[in-house]
Write a protein that holds these residues in place. Structure first.
Motif, short mmCIF file in Angstrom:
data_model
loop_
_atom_site.label_atom_id
_atom_site.label_comp_id
_atom_site.label_asym_id
_atom_site.label_seq_id
_atom_site.Cartn_x
_atom_site.Cartn_y
_atom_site.Cartn_z
N ARG A 1 46.76 34.62 7.37
CA ARG A 1 45.56 34.21 6.63
C ARG A 1 44.48 33.86 7.63
N ALA A 2 43.28 34.31 7.36
CA ALA A 2 42.12 33.95 8.17
C ALA A 2 40.93 33.78 7.25
N LYS A 3 40.06 32.89 7.61
CA LYS A 3 38.90 32.64 6.77
C LYS A 3 37.82 31.97 7.61
N GLY A 4 36.57 32.15 7.18
CA GLY A 4 35.48 31.49 7.88
C GLY A 4 34.14 32.13 7.55
N CYS A 5 33.19 31.90 8.42
CA CYS A 5 31.84 32.45 8.22
C CYS A 5 31.25 32.79 9.58
N PHE A 6 30.24 33.65 9.57
CA PHE A 6 29.59 34.01 10.82
C PHE A 6 28.19 34.54 10.55
N TRP A 7 27.44 34.73 11.62
CA TRP A 7 26.13 35.37 11.54
C TRP A 7 26.00 36.34 12.70
N THR A 8 25.07 37.26 12.58
CA THR A 8 24.89 38.27 13.61
C THR A 8 23.43 38.35 14.01
N THR A 9 23.20 38.99 15.14
CA THR A 9 21.83 39.17 15.63
C THR A 9 21.03 40.06 14.70
N ALA A 10 21.70 40.93 13.94
CA ALA A 10 20.99 41.87 13.07
C ALA A 10 20.36 41.18 11.87
N GLU A 11 21.07 40.20 11.28
CA GLU A 11 20.56 39.51 10.09
C GLU A 11 20.84 38.00 10.24
N PRO A 12 20.03 37.31 11.00
CA PRO A 12 20.31 35.90 11.30
C PRO A 12 20.21 34.96 10.11
N ASP A 13 19.51 35.36 9.05
CA ASP A 13 19.40 34.49 7.87
C ASP A 13 20.55 34.67 6.90
N THR A 14 21.38 35.68 7.12
CA THR A 14 22.48 35.98 6.20
C THR A 14 23.79 35.36 6.70
N ARG A 15 24.40 34.59 5.84
CA ARG A 15 25.74 34.06 6.13
C ARG A 15 26.75 35.07 5.58
N VAL A 16 27.67 35.49 6.42
CA VAL A 16 28.72 36.41 6.02
C VAL A 16 30.03 35.63 6.00
#
Length: 496
Positions: A360-375
């Motif tokens: 199991r893995a879980k979490g959140c991240f952001w990228t340089t391409a869309e800094p306002d979007t939480r994935v």
């Protein structure tokens, strides 16, 4: 987007089949409204098919010591309610008023398509004033969280004409008359309260099902057209949103196998009590019915699954569990340092073997391409999922304030405005908690990479950390990125 804004406000969850009847033991409950002590307690049973929910329910009904009048709602996806028949034939129910007290909801699930029917029947039972406790046995593909949210969701249903019938309810008159029970109720909490969320786990099949790649449509268990929820994700949701987990059928596995699974469940849900059983039997049913373990305020404010494990990952807790059962977890949390979009995409796309041993893995991240979007990232067994229609806290607040959200059916403009106001207040409170937990950066706010991994002895923590670290922006790349990030916001082009 409109979808993202609506998700931030929070939509209603719809629900599917239910059966009512009474235990032959116990005295009548006196109806009242207001606080929990004056409303009828409701226990919700979840768990995959064959886990032992009906057995647990029958054990409650057959217990002769708790001295309570129990009403039962049995939900079934099929048009023939097999579980209801099993409860009816178990001998734990009063036979003289069986037909009057049995209301079956078929062809649906109470976490989605039959939500309104669940509201109607719970309110109707409580209004009768003859119930001490209600036990809801949900279908095997139901998720506890949407059911729990039903208790605090505003009631906006309109009665159908006399003689009309919900497709899920057996008796037209019962369904129509039930609308009278909604009079004066703002939410279900005005007349009943959620006592506990119990999930029953089958020791002998849980891990193999967790490793499945099949979804509910492929398994013929869809609750609605297009229901492609992965089986592994469903099992994880049922466990993670529970107050009590019954580790059932321990007699079908070895002691070591049961202990390993219990260790995994404790990692998946650190807050739940876990009780090993062989036949879904409790030693003291009365004590279970006496002790309310669900608290909506606490439940809604619990730290996220990943956040909670991230706190414990760096603690000085004993390592005996890891050594004895091979179940361990670790976390990575980085503020103000996003993933390099191309490198992170390549890692996820080309290095599936990297996640060997990860249960199991879980979490959140952001990228340089869309800094306002939480994935949001979620992995169960061999199935992974990315959710991209979410935003970071301050971004979400600004989106809601600028949004023009239209009222839904049975909703006035004032209702829509109030919903937005509540959502903004909720995000504001979340922002305060993030700052208290040192999860706020003066420049990038709560944007972060936060990932937690749970795995067995085959999980290679060192390799995972190394590969993930390599996918983040380098110090040189970060300097350039932050300069552009700040410049964009100073020009007023960003949402933050």
């Amino acid at each position: 987007t409109a979808l993202c804004r609506r998700a931030l406000v929070g939509g209603q969850h719809l629900l599917p089949t239910t059966t009512f009847t009474f235990s032959k033991f116990g005295s009548a409950h006196r109806f009242g409204t207001g606080n929990a002590s004056a409303t009828v307690p409701v226990t919700v049973l979840s768990g995959f098919l064959g886990a032992g929910k009906t057995t647990f329910l029958n054990n409650i009904l057959h217990d002769q010591h708790h001295n309570r009048k129990i009403a039962v709602l049995v939900n079934d996806m099929a048009d023939v309610n097999v579980d209801a028949d099993a409860v009816r034939n178990s001998g734990g129910l009063r036979q003289d008023d069986m037909e009057e007290r049995l209301v079956q909801l078929e062809n649906g699930c109470i976490c989605c398509t039959l939500r309104d029917d669940l509201v109607l029947e719970l309110a109707g039972l409580a209004r009768q004033g003859q119930v001490d406790h209600i036990v809801v046995e949900s279908t095997g593909v139901s998720e506890p969280l949407p059911v729990a949210q039903t208790f605090s969701a505003p009631i906006r249903m309109q009665p159908a004409s006399p003689g009309s019938q919900s497709p899920a309810v057996s008796k037209p008159s019962t369904h129509f008359d039930s609308f009278k029970s909604l009079a004066g109720l703002r939410t279900l909490n005005d007349i009943v309260h959620l006592h506990s969320l119990v999930t029953v786990v089958d020791c002998s099949t849980f891990l193999s099902n967790l490793d499945s790649l099949e979804n509910l449509t492929e398994l013929g268990m869809a609750t609605r057209p297009g229901d492609a929820r992965p089986l592994a994700f469903l099992l994880a949701e049922q466990v993670q949103f529970a107050n009590l987990i019954l580790l059932n059928k321990t007699d079908l596995v070895t002691t070591a196998e049961a202990a390993k699974l219990q260790s995994l469940l404790r990692h998946l849900n650190p807050h739940a009590d876990i009780l090993p059983t062989s036949s879904a039997a409790l030693d003291d049913v009365g004590a279970f019915l006496d002790h309310r373990v669900y608290d909506e305020k606490t439940f809604s404010e619990l730290p996220g699954w990943a956040e909670e494990l991230a706190k414990t990952a760096s603690s000085d807790s004993p390592q005996s569990e890891t050594e004895e059962y091979g179940i361990s977890h670790f976390s990575m949390r980085l503020l103000a340092r996003p993933f390099h979009a191309a490198r992170w995409h390549k890692l996820l796309s080309e290095k599936g073997g990297l996640f060997e041993g990860v249960l199991r893995a879980k979490g959140c991240f952001w990228t340089t391409a869309e800094p306002d979007t939480r994935v949001d990232f979620s992995l169960v067994g061999k199935t992974a999922n990315l959710i991209v229609n979410t935003a970071w806290t301050k971004v979400g607040m600004n989106m809601l304030k600028a949004a023009n959200i239209q009222p839904e059916d049975h909703e006035t403009p004032a209702d829509a405005e109030a919903a937005v106001g509540k959502a903004v207040a909720r995000l504001s409170g979340m922002m305060g908690r993030l700052k208290e937990d040192s999860l706020w950066h003066p420049v990038t706010e709560d944007r972060r990479v936060e990932l937690v991994f749970i795995g067995d002895r085959n999980m290679n923590e060192e390799k995972l950390r190394s590969e993930i670290e390599a996918a983040l922006v380098t110090p040189e790349e970060l300097e350039t990125f932050l300069n552009e990030f700040v410049a964009t916001r100073e020009k007023g082009l960003g949402n933050a």
